[in-house]
Each structure stands twice: as structure tokens, then as C-alpha cells.
Design a protein around this motif. Structure first.
Motif, PDB file in Angstrom:
ATOM      1  N   SER A 113       0.818  -1.107  -0.117  1.00 59.69           N
ATOM      2  CA  SER A 113      -0.027  -0.059  -0.062  1.00 59.69           C
ATOM      3  C   SER A 113       0.942   1.255  -0.032  1.00 59.69           C
ATOM      4  O   SER A 113       1.938   1.175   0.492  1.00 59.69           O
ATOM      5  N   ARG A 114       0.380   2.266  -0.406  1.00 59.58           N
ATOM      6  CA  ARG A 114       1.031   3.632  -0.446  1.00 59.58           C
ATOM      7  C   ARG A 114       1.261   3.961   1.078  1.00 59.58           C
ATOM      8  O   ARG A 114       2.356   4.542   1.269  1.00 59.58           O
ATOM      9  N   GLU A 115       0.407   3.633   2.028  1.00 65.93           N
ATOM     10  CA  GLU A 115       0.682   4.055   3.170  1.00 65.93           C
ATOM     11  C   GLU A 115       1.784   3.174   3.779  1.00 65.93           C
ATOM     12  O   GLU A 115       2.612   3.846   4.666  1.00 65.93           O
ATOM     13  N   LEU A 116       1.809   1.995   3.563  1.00 64.12           N
ATOM     14  CA  LEU A 116       3.076   1.221   4.208  1.00 64.12           C
ATOM     15  C   LEU A 116       4.331   1.821   3.431  1.00 64.12           C
ATOM     16  O   LEU A 116       5.243   2.040   4.364  1.00 64.12           O
TER      17      LEU A 116
ATOM     18  N   SER B  61       5.159   4.643   2.558  1.00 61.78           N
ATOM     19  CA  SER B  61       5.408   6.127   2.952  1.00 61.78           C
ATOM     20  C   SER B  61       5.568   5.956   4.469  1.00 61.78           C
ATOM     21  O   SER B  61       6.677   7.032   4.948  1.00 61.78           O
ATOM     22  N   THR B  62       5.080   5.200   5.460  1.00 67.12           N
ATOM     23  CA  THR B  62       5.190   5.276   6.711  1.00 67.12           C
ATOM     24  C   THR B  62       6.402   4.175   7.290  1.00 67.12           C
ATOM     25  O   THR B  62       6.929   4.478   8.292  1.00 67.12           O
ATOM     26  N   LYS B  63       6.419   3.196   6.353  1.00 62.94           N
ATOM     27  CA  LYS B  63       7.530   2.100   7.055  1.00 62.94           C
ATOM     28  C   LYS B  63       8.195   1.554   5.873  1.00 62.94           C
ATOM     29  O   LYS B  63       8.228   0.270   5.476  1.00 62.94           O
ATOM     30  N   PRO B  64       8.842   2.563   5.071  1.00 61.64           N
ATOM     31  CA  PRO B  64       9.650   2.193   3.876  1.00 61.64           C
ATOM     32  C   PRO B  64      10.748   0.682   4.265  1.00 61.64           C
ATOM     33  O   PRO B  64      11.002   0.136   3.311  1.00 61.64           O
TER      34      PRO B  64
END
Length: 212
Positions: free
Chosen positions: A140-143, A145-148
Motif C-alpha cells: 500500500s501507499r501508506e506502508l 510512506s510510513t514504514k519504508p
């Protein structure tokens, strides 16, 4: 992200037809009754795209018979469902189907749709420069961006697993990925599996692009 976990250049060999039926070649499918496990399988999408665009098959003329629901909830499946309890290869052997896609069988009386699948695959690859992608790991885009760090570690493990398995070329380059995705997006839109041909760049962000 995708790893090349197959050595086959194409899907031409994943087909079967009766040796004794009227199909003389791969281009003789118009108006035939063709079985496929589900209309939305990835191998099916590749094969239909190949048949339509490289061999001139009219996909809309084919009487499609499926054995499972569509694997995409939003897809409006207009194929005919095989009778309950019927098996795809047995229906072919019984003459209830003219051909099946996405299946291989070494049963007596059956042949691949393409007389020389390996030769056809090599010619297709030489023309398109594409190895058909069958499975992908999506984040996901969220993963991203937040947990590269998690995304990088998953990709590292995939590369390591492919290398351990002895895969000769475990990683697609960005250009290989782009060609493969552009073609399957085109095929999918053409077949009504997706509403439009999405730009490939929309499938990646800055992080996933750096991993390829």
C-alpha cells in the motif's frame, strides 16, 4: 515489485485441444467453444491478448465456458458457467469444448493449441521483449510512506529466496517491468477486465521505483 520466478517466455504452452477436432491452428478459434477456469485468471488474460493481437482471433466470437466465479469482485462476468461437477479437461475429451486455455494435459488424444509452443513463445518474446508477469507483491501507499524499511526488507527477502531457488534472473529491471505492465494493462482494458488502461507510472511511488 516483481520477481521473475518462471523461465517460460510466454503462455503459449498452457493450452490444449483435441487432436481429432476441427481446429487446424491457433487462429482457428473464432466461433469456437473455449473453456477456461475463470475468465479473470492472469494466464487467461495473457493468452487472450496474445491470440487477439498477434493472431487476429475475435475474442467476442468465442463461446467462453468457465468453472469458477471471476476472481475480481467488480468484474461483470458474462461467460457461460459449466454444469456443476464438470471438469475442464474431461469436457474437452468428451468434445463439449473445442479448446481450453490455462491448462496443460498429457492425456492421450490431446495436443497443445500451438504446434510448437516453444518456438511461438520465442518469436513472441523477440517481437515484444516481454516476459508475462503472473504474480506480483503489492504494498500500500501508506506502508511505503510510513514504514519504508519493511518494504525494503520484503523485497530483499524475495530476492534472496529467488537466488536460493536457483532462479537465473531473479529481478525485473524497471524497463522490463514497464514493458510487461504496459502490455498486460492494455490487454486487460481491451478485454474489459479493467475500466481503462492506467498509466504504468501510477503503479509505483518513489520508494518502489528505487527497488527495481
Amino acid at each position: 515489485m516483481a520477481l521473475r520466478l518462471r523461465t517460460l517466455l510466454g503462455d503459449h504452452g498452457c493450452t490444449a485441444a483435441l487432436k481429432s477436432n476441427a481446429i487446424k491452428s491457433d487462429i482457428d478459434l473464432n466461433g469456437k467453444r473455449v473453456g477456461i477456469r475463470s475468465f479473470t485468471t492472469t494466464t487467461g488474460a495473457w493468452l487472450r491478448g496474445i491470440l487477439a493481437n498477434d493472431y487476429g482471433v475475435d475474442l467476442n466470437s468465442i463461446d467462453w465456458v468457465t468453472f469458477e466465479d471471476a476472481h475480481v469482485a467488480e468484474f461483470e462476468d458474462r461467460s457461460k458457467r459449466a454444469p456443476a461437477g464438470k471438469k475442464i479437461v474431461q469436457m474437452l475429451l468428451d468434445g463439449e469444448l473445442d479448446c481450453v486455455l490455462g491448462e496443460k494435459s498429457d492425456q492421450a488424444g490431446l495436443k497443445p493449441l500451438f504446434a510448437n509452443a516453444e518456438r511461438e513463445e520465442k518469436a513472441w518474446f523477440a517481437k515484444h521483449g516481454v516476459v508475462p508477469i503472473n504474480h506480483m507483491i503489492v504494498v500500500s501507499r501508506e506502508l511505503a510512506s510510513t514504514k519504508p524499511q519493511i518494504v525494503r526488507e520484503v523485497f530483499r527477502l524475495l530476492k534472496e529466496s529467488a537466488a536460493t531457488a536457483g532462479t537465473a534472473s531473479p529481478q525485473f529491471t524497471l524497463e522490463e517491468m514497464r514493458r510487461s505492465l504496459q502490455l498486460i494493462v492494455h490487454y486487460s482494458a481491451q478485454q474489459g477486465l479493467i475500466p481503462l488502461a492506467y498509466p504504468v507510472n501510477e503503479l509505483f511511488d518513489d520508494l518502489t521505483l528505487t527497488l527495481l
